[in-house]
Design a protein around this motif. Structure first.
Motif, mmCIF file in Angstrom:
data_model
loop_
_atom_site.group_PDB
_atom_site.id
_atom_site.type_symbol
_atom_site.label_atom_id
_atom_site.label_comp_id
_atom_site.label_asym_id
_atom_site.label_seq_id
_atom_site.Cartn_x
_atom_site.Cartn_y
_atom_site.Cartn_z
ATOM 1 N N UNK A 38 18.821 6.720 32.863
ATOM 2 C CA UNK A 38 17.929 5.840 33.642
ATOM 3 C C UNK A 38 18.392 5.789 35.097
ATOM 4 N N UNK A 39 19.689 5.712 35.275
ATOM 5 C CA UNK A 39 20.203 5.615 36.657
ATOM 6 C C UNK A 39 19.878 6.857 37.468
ATOM 7 N N UNK A 40 19.822 8.005 36.790
ATOM 8 C CA UNK A 40 19.466 9.233 37.521
ATOM 9 C C UNK A 40 17.996 9.248 37.899
ATOM 10 N N UNK A 44 17.048 3.399 42.146
ATOM 11 C CA UNK A 44 16.842 2.102 42.807
ATOM 12 C C UNK A 44 17.120 0.929 41.847
ATOM 13 N N UNK A 45 17.369 1.254 40.565
ATOM 14 C CA UNK A 45 17.771 0.201 39.621
ATOM 15 C C UNK A 45 19.292 0.183 39.546
ATOM 16 N N UNK A 46 19.873 -0.994 39.704
ATOM 17 C CA UNK A 46 21.324 -1.085 39.736
ATOM 18 C C UNK A 46 21.852 -1.520 38.378
ATOM 19 N N UNK A 47 22.996 -0.978 38.009
ATOM 20 C CA UNK A 47 23.644 -1.309 36.747
ATOM 21 C C UNK A 47 24.569 -2.505 36.980
ATOM 22 N N UNK A 48 24.398 -3.560 36.209
ATOM 23 C CA UNK A 48 25.253 -4.740 36.364
ATOM 24 C C UNK A 48 26.634 -4.455 35.776
ATOM 25 N N UNK A 49 27.667 -4.640 36.574
ATOM 26 C CA UNK A 49 29.036 -4.377 36.105
ATOM 27 C C UNK A 49 29.615 -5.690 35.565
ATOM 28 N N UNK A 50 29.858 -5.703 34.250
ATOM 29 C CA UNK A 50 30.346 -6.916 33.589
ATOM 30 C C UNK A 50 31.841 -7.095 33.764
ATOM 31 N N UNK A 51 32.285 -8.311 33.501
ATOM 32 C CA UNK A 51 33.721 -8.575 33.372
ATOM 33 C C UNK A 51 34.078 -8.472 31.884
ATOM 34 N N UNK A 52 35.248 -7.950 31.588
ATOM 35 C CA UNK A 52 35.683 -7.918 30.187
ATOM 36 C C UNK A 52 37.191 -8.041 30.063
ATOM 37 N N UNK A 53 37.612 -8.604 28.916
ATOM 38 C CA UNK A 53 39.048 -8.661 28.608
ATOM 39 C C UNK A 53 39.461 -7.442 27.779
ATOM 40 N N UNK A 54 38.494 -6.560 27.437
ATOM 41 C CA UNK A 54 38.845 -5.346 26.680
ATOM 42 C C UNK A 54 39.667 -4.406 27.565
ATOM 43 N N UNK A 55 40.579 -3.655 26.922
ATOM 44 C CA UNK A 55 41.373 -2.665 27.674
ATOM 45 C C UNK A 55 40.479 -1.500 28.077
ATOM 46 N N UNK A 56 40.695 -0.911 29.263
ATOM 47 C CA UNK A 56 39.863 0.227 29.677
ATOM 48 C C UNK A 56 40.065 1.443 28.768
ATOM 49 N N UNK A 57 38.969 2.184 28.535
ATOM 50 C CA UNK A 57 39.093 3.486 27.849
ATOM 51 C C UNK A 57 39.569 4.500 28.885
ATOM 52 N N UNK A 58 40.013 5.674 28.397
ATOM 53 C CA UNK A 58 40.659 6.635 29.317
ATOM 54 C C UNK A 58 39.719 7.081 30.446
ATOM 55 N N UNK A 59 38.399 7.092 30.172
ATOM 56 C CA UNK A 59 37.459 7.580 31.200
ATOM 57 C C UNK A 59 36.885 6.452 32.058
ATOM 58 N N UNK A 60 37.336 5.222 31.845
ATOM 59 C CA UNK A 60 36.712 4.091 32.538
ATOM 60 C C UNK A 60 37.480 3.683 33.801
ATOM 61 N N UNK A 112 15.786 -3.533 41.221
ATOM 62 C CA UNK A 112 15.972 -4.151 39.906
ATOM 63 C C UNK A 112 17.391 -3.970 39.406
ATOM 64 N N UNK A 113 17.683 -4.615 38.284
ATOM 65 C CA UNK A 113 19.044 -4.565 37.728
ATOM 66 C C UNK A 113 18.980 -4.383 36.215
ATOM 67 N N UNK A 114 19.948 -3.639 35.670
ATOM 68 C CA UNK A 114 20.005 -3.405 34.226
ATOM 69 C C UNK A 114 21.274 -4.046 33.666
ATOM 70 N N UNK A 115 21.102 -4.893 32.657
ATOM 71 C CA UNK A 115 22.249 -5.508 31.987
ATOM 72 C C UNK A 115 22.486 -4.804 30.661
ATOM 73 N N UNK A 116 23.666 -4.233 30.500
ATOM 74 C CA UNK A 116 24.063 -3.658 29.203
ATOM 75 C C UNK A 116 24.895 -4.725 28.515
ATOM 76 N N UNK A 117 24.236 -5.552 27.692
ATOM 77 C CA UNK A 117 24.916 -6.706 27.092
ATOM 78 C C UNK A 117 24.513 -6.846 25.626
ATOM 79 N N UNK A 118 25.226 -7.684 24.877
ATOM 80 C CA UNK A 118 24.910 -7.838 23.459
ATOM 81 C C UNK A 118 23.814 -8.900 23.258
ATOM 82 N N UNK A 119 23.444 -9.112 21.982
ATOM 83 C CA UNK A 119 22.307 -10.012 21.714
ATOM 84 C C UNK A 119 22.603 -11.468 22.096
#
Ligand code: ADP
Ligand code: 5GP
Length: 228
Positions: A38-40, A44-60, A112-119
């Motif tokens: 979608x971002x490609x 013009x739609x921005x991805x919302x960058x969340x805060x998390x306490x999860x540890x980063x994965x190697x590619x993050x 616009x903005x896209x939230x990748x979040x849970x239910x």
């Protein structure tokens, strides 16, 4: 289940042309892959960058995929009312900061903005922003979901089992979403998602300003993607 309690008022009125999309799915259904596509197509739609306490994965990368934070700073932000929504998901805390929306709305290149979040987060945002567009991605089968979770190779066996066992609970909340998209073949799922975005942009509530400008000035001034 642990969800945010005292949240700030809505960030946007229901007649805003600014598009807010929620993309949710059980882990492994393909949300991250679809978000990248979608971002490609819709830069013009921005991805919302969340805060998390999860540890980063190697590619993050911190600040790109998430704002990685410790439990104490996360709690401080909750107490200070910084989050539009937050929730505990798979044993970690995740939250959307209000500043993500404010920055996106102030950016002239962003429509616009896209939230990748849970239910749980989707439920909270729906309650505060009535014209948000909540979309849920379904896997074609539970067996395929498990294959994708393992195939990604980014989590421990324990994390995979935890994510898979939570999948049915997430799917059971499908009624929180206005659109259900089956990600069987990635290209087909992407075309369906793109159609939803294009159609949602054409809603009267987001286009009323164009009709009004035609009435007042006899012409609609093209507004880039907003009129596409
Ligand atoms: P999520 O963000 O929902 O957890 P990902 O986008 O990380 O899921 O996808 C999980 C795995 O499944 C990744 O390895 C991805 O490449 C793969 N995948 C995504 N969509 C499909 C599809 N339609 N067919 C096959 N594999 C897919
Ligand atoms: P992951 O750890 O795989 O990146 O994400 C796990 C789950 O947390 C996914 O379902 C994702 O959508 C969700 N998530 C990510 N960020 C947020 C957020 O800010 N709020 C909420 N409620 N869920 C989030």
């Amino acid at each position: 289940m642990n969800v945010g309690m005292s949240l700030p008022p809505p960030a946007s009125s229901s007649s805003s042309p600014f598009l807010m999309l929620i993309l949710s799915s059980p882990s492994g259904a393909g949300k991250t892959t679809l978000t990248r596509m979608i971002q490609q197509r819709f830069p013009e739609l921005r991805f919302s960058v969340s805060h998390t306490t999860r540890a980063p994965r190697s590619n993050e990368v911190d600040g790109v995929h998430y704002h990685f934070t410790d439990h104490e700073s996360f709690r401080e932000k909750v107490k200070g009312g910084s989050f539009l929504e937050w929730a505990e998901v798979h044993g970690n805390y995740y939250g959307t900061s209000m500043t993500e929306i404010i920055r996106a709305e102030q950016d002239p290149a962003c429509s616009g903005i896209i939230f990748d979040i849970d239910f749980q987060g989707a439920r909270q945002i729906r309650a505060r922003i009535p014209d948000v567009v909540p979309i849920f991605i379904l896997p074609p089968s539970m067996a395929e979901l498990e294959r994708r979770l393992r195939g990604r190779g980014s989590e421990s066996e324990e994390a995979i089992a935890r994510r898979f066992s939570g999948a049915k609970r997430e799917i059971a909340n499908y009624a929180l979403f206005d659109y259900l998209v089956v990600n069987d073949q990635i290209d087909r799922a992407f075309e369906t998602l793109s159609s939803i975005i294009v159609a949602e942009r054409s809603r009267r509530s987001r286009r009323a300003g164009l009709a009004e400008s035609l009435l007042r000035h006899d012409v609609i001034v093209p507004d880039g993607e907003a009129t596409a």
